[in-house]
Write an enzyme that holds these catalytic residues in place. Structure first.
Site, short mmCIF file in Angstrom:
data_model
loop_
_atom_site.label_atom_id
_atom_site.label_comp_id
_atom_site.label_asym_id
_atom_site.label_seq_id
_atom_site.Cartn_x
_atom_site.Cartn_y
_atom_site.Cartn_z
N CYS A 105 1.38 1.25 12.96
CA CYS A 105 2.54 1.71 12.87
C CYS A 105 3.47 3.28 13.38
O CYS A 105 4.73 3.65 13.94
CB CYS A 105 2.75 2.44 11.53
SG CYS A 105 1.51 3.50 10.93
N GLY B 236 1.03 -1.28 -0.24
CA GLY B 236 0.23 0.10 0.22
C GLY B 236 1.12 1.12 0.12
O GLY B 236 0.81 2.23 -0.28
N THR B 237 2.11 0.99 0.67
CA THR B 237 2.99 2.51 0.59
C THR B 237 3.11 3.06 -0.13
O THR B 237 3.60 3.92 -1.14
CB THR B 237 3.53 2.27 1.65
OG1 THR B 237 3.56 1.83 3.32
CG2 THR B 237 4.33 3.25 2.04
N SER C 36 -4.27 -3.08 -0.61
CA SER C 36 -3.04 -3.87 -0.16
C SER C 36 -3.18 -5.32 -0.01
O SER C 36 -4.24 -5.51 0.33
CB SER C 36 -1.92 -3.30 1.07
OG SER C 36 -0.73 -3.77 1.65
N GLY C 37 -2.05 -6.11 -0.31
CA GLY C 37 -2.51 -7.57 0.13
C GLY C 37 -3.03 -7.73 1.46
O GLY C 37 -3.81 -8.69 2.32
N1 PLP Z 1 -2.71 3.71 3.18
C1 PLP Z 1 -3.57 3.04 4.62
C2 PLP Z 1 -5.05 3.05 5.13
C3 PLP Z 1 -3.30 2.05 5.45
O1 PLP Z 1 -3.54 1.70 6.71
C4 PLP Z 1 -2.05 1.40 5.78
C5 PLP Z 1 -1.15 0.62 6.25
O2 PLP Z 1 -1.74 -0.01 7.63
C6 PLP Z 1 -0.87 1.40 4.39
C7 PLP Z 1 -1.14 2.45 3.96
C8 PLP Z 1 0.01 1.18 3.97
O3 PLP Z 1 -0.11 -0.36 2.81
P1 PLP Z 1 1.47 -1.50 3.48
O4 PLP Z 1 1.49 -2.02 4.87
O5 PLP Z 1 0.62 -2.59 2.31
O6 PLP Z 1 2.03 -0.61 3.27
#
Ligand code: PLP
Length: 383
Positions: free
Chosen positions: A322, A71-72, A197-198
């Site tokens: 996080c 997702g990031t 995101s998976g």
């Molecule tokens: N966006 C949101 C709303 C999220 O909750 C998260 C992860 O907690 C992310 C982005 C980031 O995704 P990833 O952990 O796959 O990098």
């Protein structure tokens, strides 16, 4: 001993069906999807099948799906991919985004961009009219999350989409916490870009996807090959992508039944906690994802409660996963108008497919006692 994992917004267990779909690609299916031989072509076929499953989850065309490392990366690719070649102008996002959007926008500010940080009301929701009012001739991108990771509150993205469409401004939607939980149809949202995101939908960690509407110019962040239609270079993570594909396929097939069950379980855990624990209140109201509740326990140190619950075998989190360990109160809860003290007293319970009513019952056996004990230690507790 783990008695209940109730932190599924941080990460979900990988479904056994997903593990089974991935395993062949960690054994004999090791081919590089760019290779012309059989092994390569088998990997390519699996890649394209996974792409079709992800596309179906969000109502997109397969060619509009770009696989990323999560997702990031999807969020960053959307933001930098649209803005990289432009001179600093104006952009807009919400005060409650995940750090994967928040931090790139803070970086944009440092690089001379003007950022409008859209506020939320006490329920944790933005007002689309604020988007309309803040638009400028120089606005290059609007980014609004579909569902918040801390409260589950669903944002009025489709209404924002109507406004950005009419203004000819690109809209990015972080749907990481929405995908697989609530229906998504990119056409109805009116967005050009959407991240998922998976590991938030019972797929593996380290894999995600960015939807890029056909015709949307996007500059890659990674160079090094012609992968992903030249939008994201690098040999594809076939086992991970196959896992995301299978998780998406299952989520599409089961979303309605699974959503109803989760919502019932979430409503049950929420009302049972409010009944069993005095001076507890739900944070975030209105439409929410079916699996999430955020509860404020007045005069309790949230981190201390997380640790106490962990010692009893329950995994939950205070604020975003996080930011756990950091002393700062959650920016999401502060944006909703909570005082720093109240924001530090909130716990997020986020359910997944694997959770049961028995687990909720076990939680309720210990939670009231732990809250009472921590309150006795709190200097501000006077009830
Ligand atoms: N966006 C949101 C709303 C999220 O909750 C998260 C992860 O907690 C992310 C982005 C980031 O995704 P990833 O952990 O796959 O990098």
């Amino acid at each position: 001993m783990l008695r209940a994992y109730l932190d599924n917004n941080a990460s979900t267990p990988v479904r056994p069906e997903v593990v089974a779909a991935m395993l062949p690609f960690l054994h004999e299916g090791y081919g590089n999807a760019s290779s012309v031989h059989q092994r390569g072509q088998a990997a390519r076929a699996a890649l394209e099948q996974a792409r079709a499953h992800v596309a179906a989850l969000i109502g997109a065309r397969p060619a509009e799906v770009v696989f990323t490392s999560g997702g990031t990366e999807a969020d960053n690719l959307a933001i930098w991919g649209v803005l990289a070649d432009l001179p600093p102008g104006h952009v807009m996002t919400t005060a409650i985004e995940h750090h994967a959007v928040l931090f790139p926008f803070q970086e944009l500010e440092k690089r001379g961009w003007t950022v409008t940080w859209l506020p939320v009301n006490a329920q944790g929701c933005i007002d689309p009219d604020d988007v309309r009012r803040a638009l400028k001739p120089t606005t290059a991108l609007v980014s609004v999350m579909m569902a918040n990771n801390e409260t589950g509150v669903i944002q009025p993205v489709a209404e924002v989409g109507k406004i950005t469409r009419a203004a000819g401004v690109k809209l990015h939607v972080d749907a990481v916490q929405a995908a697989g939980k609530i229906p998504i149809a990119v056409e109805d949202l009116g967005c050009e870009l959407l991240s998922l995101s998976g590991h938030k939908l019972h797929g593996p960690q380290g894999v995600g996807a960015l939807y890029v509407r056909r015709g949307t110019a996007l500059r890659p962040m990674l160079f090094g090959g012609r992968h992903e239609r030249e939008r994201r270079a690098g040999t594809e993570n076939i086992p991970g992508i196959v896992g995301l594909g299978e998780a998406s396929r299952l989520a599409t097939a089961e979303r309605v039944t699974s959503g109803e069950r989760l919502a019932a379980l979430r409503d049950h855990v929420e009302s049972a906690i409010l009944e069993a624990v005095p001076h507890a209140a739900v944070v975030g109201a209105g439409a929410r994802t079916p699996n999430t509740t955020n509860i404020c326990f007045a005069d309790v140190d949230g981190e201390a409660l997380v640790i106490s619950l962990d010692l009893q075998g329950f995994c939950v989190s205070a604020g975003a996963a996080c930011s756990s360990g950091a002393v700062d109160a959650s920016h999401v809860l502060l944006a909703m108008g909570l005082s720093p003290a109240r924001a530090r007293s909130c716990l997020r319970f986020s359910l997944g497919k694997q959770n049961s009513t028995e687990e909720v019952a076990a939680l309720l056996e210990v939670l009231p006692g732990l809250v009472a004990r921590l309150r006795e230690l709190s200097p501000s507790w006077s009830h």
